[in-house]
Design a protein around this motif. Structure first.
Motif, short mmCIF file in Angstrom:
data_model
loop_
_atom_site.label_atom_id
_atom_site.label_comp_id
_atom_site.label_asym_id
_atom_site.label_seq_id
_atom_site.Cartn_x
_atom_site.Cartn_y
_atom_site.Cartn_z
N LEU A 68 98.60 35.93 102.12
CA LEU A 68 98.34 36.42 103.45
C LEU A 68 98.96 37.74 103.92
O LEU A 68 98.54 38.48 104.31
N ALA A 69 100.44 37.47 103.65
CA ALA A 69 101.24 38.58 103.90
C ALA A 69 100.86 39.78 103.04
O ALA A 69 100.87 41.11 103.86
N SER A 70 100.37 39.72 101.94
CA SER A 70 100.10 41.06 101.10
C SER A 70 98.61 41.76 101.41
O SER A 70 98.46 42.63 101.20
N LEU A 71 97.77 40.72 102.33
CA LEU A 71 96.59 41.21 102.70
C LEU A 71 96.58 41.54 104.13
O LEU A 71 95.38 41.74 104.47
N TRP A 72 97.52 41.52 104.92
CA TRP A 72 97.45 42.02 106.26
C TRP A 72 96.77 43.13 106.62
O TRP A 72 95.98 43.10 107.42
N PRO A 73 96.76 44.24 105.73
CA PRO A 73 95.94 45.18 106.19
C PRO A 73 94.13 45.21 106.14
O PRO A 73 93.60 45.56 107.09
N LEU A 74 94.02 44.25 105.12
CA LEU A 74 92.54 44.16 104.98
C LEU A 74 92.19 43.35 106.10
O LEU A 74 90.88 43.17 106.60
N LEU A 75 92.93 42.16 106.33
CA LEU A 75 92.36 41.14 107.58
C LEU A 75 92.56 42.07 108.68
O LEU A 75 91.78 41.44 109.52
#
Length: 321
Positions: A270-277
């Protein structure tokens, strides 16, 4: 409401897909291992270590007087000795250093090595392919038995005497043929005869080099035994007899560790996907805020010709609507 529900479902599916891809990447990184080729001794890992007292006598006891011993082979026999060794240790660094020291002390070398796992979670592992001089093969297995807890041992002896003798005979015959062709070349009277002899000499020389290479390979396999070693780090050694309670406790502990590691991987994903989220949340918010505008635009849009004609023919029905 239906369209809003569709938007939310699409957003949820997109988030789940991104999370799945990230977890797959994290899992691949967690279990990646590096492979390197080393020369004899592998001095970088050290040459001596103190073994933990509980390392000895827990697993398979190696038979140092086994009949699979190169020292007991008949004179003139060409036998290739190989072994596969599976080990575990609570002192991973100490056992690894002891194995490498045993390879060096026996005059062997590492043909390949690979390692992976996590020191933090106690899941490190290493794989070695060691080449040990045949006359010290049995000695090395004894040293390996002292280094850690042996779980599994498989030995194999392959007699290649007939193949070796066959290659040796072919090589002898080819060398004799080469000598005869050289003698004929010295007596050749025409250029055509000389060229023909040199062509045959070239083919014979090629075969000689091929068979010589085969003999060198077989000599190396016979002279140096191959030992594949798998070493795994554990928190407790595998006992010779395991009760149901011990197996149950081990399963609970292993399940807890796996759960903690999974939760950590999810958080990292989740931390690595924060821009997509963030982009996904903004998209959903934009769809909700622009919904009245889209509804008003559809209301102002001209109706199809068929619908207008039907409304004119049945004005009462249109008025009710």
């Amino acid at each position: 409401m239906k369209k809003s529900s569709v938007v939310f479902r699409a957003a949820a599916v997109g988030a789940a897909l991104c999370l799945t891809l990230a977890l797959a990447g994290c899992g691949a990184d967690s279990y990646a291992s590096s492979t390197a080729y080393m020369t004899a001794g592998a001095a970088d890992y050290g040459t001596s270590a103190e073994m933990a007292p509980e390392e000895a006598g827990q697993g398979v006891q190696l038979d140092t007087d086994s009949t699979l011993d190169p020292r007991q082979a008949q004179e003139g026999r060409k036998i290739i000795y190989t072994a596969s060794l599976s080990m575990e240790s609570t002192d991973f660094e100490g056992t690894r250093a002891a194995l490498l020291a045993a390879v060096e002390d026996c005059g062997g070398y590492l043909e390949s090595t690979s390692q992976g796992g996590s020191a933090e979670y106690g899941t490190r592992y290493v794989s070695y392919t060691a080449r040990i001089p045949a006359e010290r093969y049995r000695e090395f297995l004894g040293l390996a038995d002292e280094a850690g807890n042996v779980l599994y041992l498989n030995e194999n002896a392959q007699d290649i005497t007939s193949s070796y003798v066959d290659v040796e005979a072919r090589l002898t015959a080819l060398k004799e043929q080469r000598d005869r062709l050289n003698a004929l070349a010295d007596k050749a009277e025409t250029t055509a005869d000389l060229l023909e002899i040199e062509s045959q000499l070239s083919e014979v020389q090629y075969q000689i080099e091929s068979y010589t290479s085969q003999m060198r390979l077989m000599d190396n396999q016979v002279g140096y035994s191959t030992v594949d070693i798998q070493l795994e780090e554990v928190r407790t050694l595998t006992p010779t007899t395991v009760t149901f309670g011990e197996r149950f406790a081990d399963a609970v502990n292993r399940g807890w560790r796996n759960t903690v590691e999974f939760v950590q991987n999810v958080i990292l994903a989740l931390a690595s996907l924060w821009p997509l989220l963030v982009i996904l949340v903004l998209f959903v918010v934009a769809m909700i805020l622009t919904r009245p505008l889209r509804r008003a635009r559809r209301a102002r849009a001209p109706k199809p010709e068929g619908t207008l004609k039907k409304d004119l023919e049945d004005p009462g029905k249109t008025g009710k609507q």
